[in-house]
Design a protein around this motif. Sequence first.
Motif, short mmCIF file in Angstrom:
data_model
loop_
_atom_site.label_atom_id
_atom_site.label_comp_id
_atom_site.label_asym_id
_atom_site.label_seq_id
_atom_site.Cartn_x
_atom_site.Cartn_y
_atom_site.Cartn_z
N ALA A 1 0.85 -1.19 0.00
CA ALA A 1 0.00 0.00 0.00
C ALA A 1 0.89 1.24 0.00
O ALA A 1 1.76 1.37 0.86
CB ALA A 1 -0.91 0.01 1.23
N ILE A 2 0.70 2.13 -0.97
CA ILE A 2 1.50 3.36 -1.07
C ILE A 2 0.62 4.53 -0.70
O ILE A 2 -0.40 4.79 -1.35
CB ILE A 2 2.07 3.54 -2.49
CG1 ILE A 2 2.93 2.32 -2.88
CG2 ILE A 2 2.89 4.82 -2.57
CD1 ILE A 2 3.44 2.37 -4.31
N ARG A 3 0.99 5.24 0.36
CA ARG A 3 0.23 6.39 0.84
C ARG A 3 1.00 7.66 0.50
O ARG A 3 2.03 7.94 1.10
CB ARG A 3 -0.01 6.29 2.35
CG ARG A 3 -0.85 5.09 2.77
CD ARG A 3 -0.92 4.97 4.27
NE ARG A 3 -1.47 6.19 4.86
CZ ARG A 3 -1.19 6.61 6.10
NH1 ARG A 3 -0.34 5.92 6.85
NH2 ARG A 3 -1.73 7.71 6.56
N THR A 4 0.52 8.41 -0.48
CA THR A 4 1.18 9.65 -0.89
C THR A 4 0.65 10.83 -0.08
O THR A 4 -0.34 10.70 0.65
CB THR A 4 0.96 9.91 -2.39
OG1 THR A 4 -0.45 9.94 -2.66
CG2 THR A 4 1.60 8.81 -3.22
N ARG A 5 1.33 11.96 -0.20
CA ARG A 5 1.00 13.18 0.56
C ARG A 5 0.98 12.90 2.06
O ARG A 5 0.23 13.53 2.82
CB ARG A 5 -0.34 13.77 0.12
CG ARG A 5 -0.43 14.09 -1.37
CD ARG A 5 -1.79 14.70 -1.70
NE ARG A 5 -2.03 14.77 -3.13
CZ ARG A 5 -1.64 15.77 -3.92
NH1 ARG A 5 -1.00 16.79 -3.39
NH2 ARG A 5 -1.91 15.74 -5.20
N THR A 6 1.81 11.98 2.49
CA THR A 6 1.86 11.58 3.90
C THR A 6 3.28 11.71 4.41
O THR A 6 4.21 11.16 3.80
CB THR A 6 1.36 10.13 4.07
OG1 THR A 6 0.02 10.04 3.57
CG2 THR A 6 1.37 9.73 5.54
N THR A 7 3.46 12.43 5.50
CA THR A 7 4.78 12.72 6.04
C THR A 7 4.98 12.04 7.39
O THR A 7 4.09 12.10 8.25
CB THR A 7 4.97 14.24 6.21
OG1 THR A 7 4.80 14.87 4.94
CG2 THR A 7 6.36 14.57 6.76
N ALA A 8 6.13 11.40 7.56
CA ALA A 8 6.52 10.87 8.87
C ALA A 8 7.15 12.02 9.66
O ALA A 8 8.17 12.58 9.25
CB ALA A 8 7.51 9.73 8.71
N LEU A 9 6.53 12.37 10.78
CA LEU A 9 6.96 13.54 11.54
C LEU A 9 8.01 13.22 12.59
O LEU A 9 8.98 13.94 12.76
CB LEU A 9 5.74 14.17 12.23
CG LEU A 9 4.62 14.66 11.32
CD1 LEU A 9 3.43 15.10 12.16
CD2 LEU A 9 5.10 15.78 10.43
N ASP A 10 7.79 12.13 13.33
CA ASP A 10 8.69 11.82 14.45
C ASP A 10 8.41 10.39 14.90
O ASP A 10 7.45 9.75 14.46
CB ASP A 10 8.46 12.80 15.60
CG ASP A 10 9.69 12.95 16.50
OD1 ASP A 10 10.63 12.14 16.35
OD2 ASP A 10 9.71 13.86 17.34
N TRP A 11 9.24 9.93 15.81
CA TRP A 11 9.11 8.58 16.34
C TRP A 11 8.23 8.58 17.59
O TRP A 11 8.29 9.50 18.40
CB TRP A 11 10.48 8.01 16.69
CG TRP A 11 11.38 7.92 15.51
CD1 TRP A 11 12.16 8.91 15.00
CD2 TRP A 11 11.59 6.79 14.68
NE1 TRP A 11 12.84 8.46 13.90
CE2 TRP A 11 12.52 7.16 13.67
CE3 TRP A 11 11.09 5.48 14.68
CZ2 TRP A 11 12.94 6.29 12.69
CZ3 TRP A 11 11.51 4.61 13.69
CH2 TRP A 11 12.43 5.01 12.71
N ALA A 12 7.44 7.54 17.72
CA ALA A 12 6.70 7.34 18.96
C ALA A 12 7.66 6.81 20.02
O ALA A 12 8.77 6.36 19.72
CB ALA A 12 5.56 6.36 18.73
N THR A 13 7.23 6.88 21.27
CA THR A 13 8.13 6.52 22.38
C THR A 13 8.50 5.05 22.38
O THR A 13 9.66 4.69 22.59
CB THR A 13 7.47 6.87 23.72
OG1 THR A 13 7.09 8.25 23.70
CG2 THR A 13 8.43 6.62 24.87
N GLU A 14 7.53 4.19 22.11
CA GLU A 14 7.76 2.75 22.22
C GLU A 14 7.87 2.10 20.85
O GLU A 14 7.07 2.36 19.96
CB GLU A 14 6.61 2.10 23.00
CG GLU A 14 6.45 2.62 24.43
CD GLU A 14 7.65 2.29 25.30
OE1 GLU A 14 8.31 1.26 25.03
OE2 GLU A 14 7.93 3.07 26.23
N GLY A 15 8.86 1.19 20.72
CA GLY A 15 8.96 0.32 19.56
C GLY A 15 9.15 1.06 18.25
O GLY A 15 9.18 2.28 18.20
#
Length: 410
Positions: free
Chosen positions: A80-94
């Motif tokens: 599944a390719i999700r465009t116009r989607t940005t990874a902002l930061d890491w969550a605390t766990e895992g």
Amino acid sequence: MTTPRRVDVLVVGAGPAGLAAAARLAAAGAGRVEVLEREAAPGGVPRHCAHGGFGTWTHPLTGPGYARLLSDAAERAGAAIRTRTTALDWATEGPALHTVGPGGPETVEARAVVLATGARERPRSARLVPGTRPVGVYTTGELQQSVHLFGQHIGTRAVVVGAEDVSYAALGTLRAAGADVVALVTEDPHARTHRARAETARLLRGIPLLTGTTVTELLGHGRLSGVRVRHRDGRTAVLACDTVVFTGDFVPDHELARRGGLVLDPGTRGPAVGGSLHTSRPGVLAAGNVLHAVEPARTAAREGARAAGAVLDLLAGAPWPEPGVPVAVEAPLRWIAPNRVTPGARTSPHVLRTGAPLTRPVLLVHQDGRLLHRERLGPGTVPVHRSLTLTTRWHDRVDPGGGEVRITTT
């Protein structure tokens, strides 16, 4: 706060590395494989590289054709390719990331994450070129998007800053847009050694190549009117132009890696990885030009497929490997990737870059004063901006408890 959504593998970046990783993972039955892409369409940089040179010798493609080939392969495999989607930061766990897309913010958890965020050219501001802030200043990527994706008008007289492969790609884009190229300007005093290549000579026909020359100021108000340059002997001149393109000087797009606390290699400035492309953070792998700015799309795609193999091993229960022994280079070599070695681990050859031309180079591999390997790379000259390859035959001679491995050249 919304409940995190779970996938099996999360790939960040839909360029050649990310798409190749996603295609192999989905085809191998890795579960739900999802690719995040901040642009409006997948494919990465090749999308706006209208020139050829992609694909294989038997099936040559333009950049957009290559991008479509990789995208179609990943989607056919079930990713599944999700465009116009940005990874902002890491969550605390895992291995989990906070993201934002058309549907708003969410947190996505994964069993494994592949970072394939690529590289970027440093713009005029990062190169500390003074002067006014006129219209008509581009990087290669901005130029190619403007011309090939959006059909925008470019000026009529252009200066290209740089003299490497991407510089000649910019030159071709400018000509396709109807602009005259006034000159190629580079600080590299050795750039003339590249002119022997037939394609380079064809592109440069009638265009001055100013080596050992620095752009010291941008001129003009509203629209660029010229650039001031300083030659190696101290002379200055103004080149009249309404467009300037800053090319090359790539850096890995490592913001997400840095925010995740991944160890960065001081040479490449990307995540430090071993031969299987594991990073220092368990569950996170990296591939493509985020590891080494910058190698061809085919190299990035190969690394994406290799990272996928390591992910499949991880999902099957393989333990996360030890960090391995650091590998570093000495001048005139600039960087090496992979830059960690674990004796006995499955790996592929190392890629290196040099900061100066090397004639009949010999690479020497040492650890704690011991010579582990000596390798001659051929009878010719290796120019700047060309890759060198170092085999892995010496890996089993590395002491896992010893010091850093050093690569030098004679």
